[in-house]
Design a protein around this motif. Sequence first.
Motif, PDB file in Angstrom:
ATOM      1  N   SER A 159      -0.274  -0.073  -9.971  1.00 14.67           N
ATOM      2  CA  SER A 159      -0.941  -0.427  -8.711  1.00 14.67           C
ATOM      3  C   SER A 159      -0.196   0.169  -7.528  1.00 14.67           C
ATOM      4  O   SER A 159      -0.807   0.703  -6.594  1.00 14.67           O
ATOM      5  CB  SER A 159      -1.041  -1.949  -8.570  1.00 14.67           C
ATOM      6  N   ARG A 160       1.126   0.123  -7.572  1.00 12.39           N
ATOM      7  CA  ARG A 160       1.921   0.641  -6.457  1.00 12.39           C
ATOM      8  C   ARG A 160       1.769   2.148  -6.313  1.00 12.39           C
ATOM      9  O   ARG A 160       1.447   2.655  -5.231  1.00 12.39           O
ATOM     10  CB  ARG A 160       3.402   0.299  -6.666  1.00 12.39           C
ATOM     11  N   GLU A 161       1.971   2.866  -7.391  1.00 11.02           N
ATOM     12  CA  GLU A 161       2.003   4.322  -7.296  1.00 11.02           C
ATOM     13  C   GLU A 161       0.636   4.914  -6.995  1.00 11.02           C
ATOM     14  O   GLU A 161       0.504   5.780  -6.121  1.00 11.02           O
ATOM     15  CB  GLU A 161       2.570   4.915  -8.588  1.00 11.02           C
ATOM     16  N   TYR A 162      -0.400   4.482  -7.697  1.00  6.98           N
ATOM     17  CA  TYR A 162      -1.710   5.092  -7.496  1.00  6.98           C
ATOM     18  C   TYR A 162      -2.329   4.708  -6.158  1.00  6.98           C
ATOM     19  O   TYR A 162      -2.978   5.532  -5.509  1.00  6.98           O
ATOM     20  CB  TYR A 162      -2.650   4.764  -8.663  1.00  6.98           C
ATOM     21  N   PHE A 163      -2.125   3.461  -5.742  1.00  4.52           N
ATOM     22  CA  PHE A 163      -2.677   3.092  -4.436  1.00  4.52           C
ATOM     23  C   PHE A 163      -1.969   3.852  -3.322  1.00  4.52           C
ATOM     24  O   PHE A 163      -2.608   4.347  -2.382  1.00  4.52           O
ATOM     25  CB  PHE A 163      -2.570   1.588  -4.188  1.00  4.52           C
ATOM     26  N   GLU A 164      -0.645   3.948  -3.403  1.00  9.03           N
ATOM     27  CA  GLU A 164       0.089   4.650  -2.352  1.00  9.03           C
ATOM     28  C   GLU A 164      -0.233   6.144  -2.349  1.00  9.03           C
ATOM     29  O   GLU A 164      -0.249   6.775  -1.291  1.00  9.03           O
ATOM     30  CB  GLU A 164       1.588   4.405  -2.510  1.00  9.03           C
ATOM     31  N   MET A 165      -0.489   6.728  -3.517  1.00  6.09           N
ATOM     32  CA  MET A 165      -0.907   8.126  -3.564  1.00  6.09           C
ATOM     33  C   MET A 165      -2.234   8.327  -2.835  1.00  6.09           C
ATOM     34  O   MET A 165      -2.408   9.281  -2.072  1.00  6.09           O
ATOM     35  CB  MET A 165      -1.063   8.591  -5.014  1.00  6.09           C
ATOM     36  N   ALA A 166      -3.182   7.411  -3.081  1.00  2.31           N
ATOM     37  CA  ALA A 166      -4.490   7.511  -2.432  1.00  2.31           C
ATOM     38  C   ALA A 166      -4.376   7.260  -0.931  1.00  2.31           C
ATOM     39  O   ALA A 166      -4.972   7.978  -0.118  1.00  2.31           O
ATOM     40  CB  ALA A 166      -5.465   6.518  -3.065  1.00  2.31           C
ATOM     41  N   ALA A 167      -3.598   6.250  -0.542  1.00  3.70           N
ATOM     42  CA  ALA A 167      -3.478   5.891   0.872  1.00  3.70           C
ATOM     43  C   ALA A 167      -2.678   6.921   1.657  1.00  3.70           C
ATOM     44  O   ALA A 167      -2.912   7.116   2.858  1.00  3.70           O
ATOM     45  CB  ALA A 167      -2.834   4.510   1.002  1.00  3.70           C
ATOM     46  N   ALA A 168      -1.730   7.605   0.994  1.00  2.00           N
ATOM     47  CA  ALA A 168      -0.884   8.575   1.683  1.00  2.00           C
ATOM     48  C   ALA A 168      -1.665   9.807   2.138  1.00  2.00           C
ATOM     49  O   ALA A 168      -1.158  10.603   2.929  1.00  2.00           O
ATOM     50  CB  ALA A 168       0.270   9.001   0.780  1.00  2.00           C
ATOM     51  N   ARG A 169      -2.886   9.964   1.673  1.00  6.47           N
ATOM     52  CA  ARG A 169      -3.737  11.051   2.158  1.00  6.47           C
ATOM     53  C   ARG A 169      -4.254  10.764   3.575  1.00  6.47           C
ATOM     54  O   ARG A 169      -4.769  11.659   4.242  1.00  6.47           O
ATOM     55  CB  ARG A 169      -4.914  11.266   1.202  1.00  6.47           C
ATOM     56  N   PHE A 170      -4.111   9.515   4.027  1.00  8.00           N
ATOM     57  CA  PHE A 170      -4.601   9.125   5.343  1.00  8.00           C
ATOM     58  C   PHE A 170      -3.525   8.489   6.215  1.00  8.00           C
ATOM     59  O   PHE A 170      -3.724   8.319   7.419  1.00  8.00           O
ATOM     60  CB  PHE A 170      -5.767   8.141   5.198  1.00  8.00           C
ATOM     61  N   HIS A 171      -2.404   8.108   5.615  1.00  2.67           N
ATOM     62  CA  HIS A 171      -1.334   7.451   6.351  1.00  2.67           C
ATOM     63  C   HIS A 171      -0.004   8.080   5.983  1.00  2.67           C
ATOM     64  O   HIS A 171       0.089   8.865   5.023  1.00  2.67           O
ATOM     65  CB  HIS A 171      -1.293   5.951   6.030  1.00  2.67           C
ATOM     66  N   SER A 172       1.023   7.743   6.721  1.00  3.21           N
ATOM     67  CA  SER A 172       2.369   8.155   6.345  1.00  3.21           C
ATOM     68  C   SER A 172       2.766   7.450   5.048  1.00  3.21           C
ATOM     69  O   SER A 172       2.107   6.495   4.622  1.00  3.21           O
ATOM     70  CB  SER A 172       3.358   7.791   7.452  1.00  3.21           C
ATOM     71  N   ILE A 173       3.864   7.904   4.432  1.00  7.69           N
ATOM     72  CA  ILE A 173       4.346   7.256   3.217  1.00  7.69           C
ATOM     73  C   ILE A 173       4.654   5.784   3.479  1.00  7.69           C
ATOM     74  O   ILE A 173       4.280   4.900   2.700  1.00  7.69           O
ATOM     75  CB  ILE A 173       5.602   7.975   2.683  1.00  7.69           C
ATOM     76  N   ASP A 174       5.310   5.510   4.613  1.00  4.30           N
ATOM     77  CA  ASP A 174       5.623   4.128   4.965  1.00  4.30           C
ATOM     78  C   ASP A 174       4.355   3.324   5.235  1.00  4.30           C
ATOM     79  O   ASP A 174       4.258   2.143   4.876  1.00  4.30           O
ATOM     80  CB  ASP A 174       6.532   4.079   6.191  1.00  4.30           C
ATOM     81  N   GLY A 175       3.387   3.974   5.885  1.00  5.88           N
ATOM     82  CA  GLY A 175       2.127   3.293   6.171  1.00  5.88           C
ATOM     83  C   GLY A 175       1.361   2.951   4.909  1.00  5.88           C
ATOM     84  O   GLY A 175       0.770   1.870   4.792  1.00  5.88           O
ATOM     85  N   ALA A 176       1.365   3.876   3.932  1.00  6.67           N
ATOM     86  CA  ALA A 176       0.687   3.621   2.661  1.00  6.67           C
ATOM     87  C   ALA A 176       1.342   2.449   1.930  1.00  6.67           C
ATOM     88  O   ALA A 176       0.653   1.589   1.372  1.00  6.67           O
ATOM     89  CB  ALA A 176       0.720   4.883   1.798  1.00  6.67           C
ATOM     90  N   ALA A 177       2.684   2.407   1.949  1.00  2.00           N
ATOM     91  CA  ALA A 177       3.401   1.303   1.305  1.00  2.00           C
ATOM     92  C   ALA A 177       3.115  -0.026   2.007  1.00  2.00           C
ATOM     93  O   ALA A 177       2.944  -1.063   1.359  1.00  2.00           O
ATOM     94  CB  ALA A 177       4.900   1.590   1.294  1.00  2.00           C
ATOM     95  N   ALA A 178       3.027   0.018   3.341  1.00  3.61           N
ATOM     96  CA  ALA A 178       2.743  -1.203   4.101  1.00  3.61           C
ATOM     97  C   ALA A 178       1.347  -1.730   3.789  1.00  3.61           C
ATOM     98  O   ALA A 178       1.143  -2.943   3.654  1.00  3.61           O
ATOM     99  CB  ALA A 178       2.880  -0.928   5.598  1.00  3.61           C
ATOM    100  N   MET A 179       0.395  -0.825   3.643  1.00  4.13           N
ATOM    101  CA  MET A 179      -0.970  -1.244   3.331  1.00  4.13           C
ATOM    102  C   MET A 179      -1.039  -1.854   1.938  1.00  4.13           C
ATOM    103  O   MET A 179      -1.712  -2.859   1.718  1.00  4.13           O
ATOM    104  CB  MET A 179      -1.927  -0.054   3.436  1.00  4.13           C
TER     105      MET A 179
END
Length: 233
Positions: A159-179
Amino acid sequence: MIFDSAAAALRQTLSPALRGILWKSLGLTLGILALLWLGLTRLVQAFQASHHISAQYPILDSLAYYLAGFGLFVALAYLMPAVSIIVAGFFLDDAAAIVERTDFPADPPGRAMPFGLSMLYALRFAGVTLLVNLAALVIFFVPVIGVAAFFGANAYLLSREYFEMAAARFHSIDGAAAMRRHYALRTLLAGCLLAALMIVPIVNLVTPLFGIALMVHMHKRLAARSAPVSLPR
């Protein structure tokens, strides 16, 4: 939300657009594992020859060779998910772009992660997954606790890795982790679905592409909520 996202991800994984990526990923994964198996079995043969086992105990030599080959096959089968994750790392951004373009054509497209960062993510994820699974395997046969630890560790990691990979296309790495942390329960439930797939032999080879498609949909749906979390870009 999760079931709708999963149904859309399954449709995408089996679609012609992603089928080419799927076959390339599977082919590379199986090719790498086959080469590893051949190389390691040749090392076993070389070890036996250097110790003159073949001349002294020909029957034991043949038995040891086949047992070693079978043992290596089992070990590589266990490594298969980690190898497939590394290989899929080459294609996940392409897969995410296809899902965004076909299922969310009206939305601005995401930006691909730099290739080096993308591969670093994949290598880190595969390494952590392998270590956690080896640790969980030690207690796997402890009733209830072992299975729960094995499943829970994979659900969290996936859940952590795949969601952050998808979210990092629109946010910073920190932003994807925060989301991901903001929607921790929802993303973890999606991770449980992926962890269940990882347990099934052969099916676990498809998990990386299904996982990124699922999390693209999860990210889009969560980002569209009425009160989204504020994230840096």
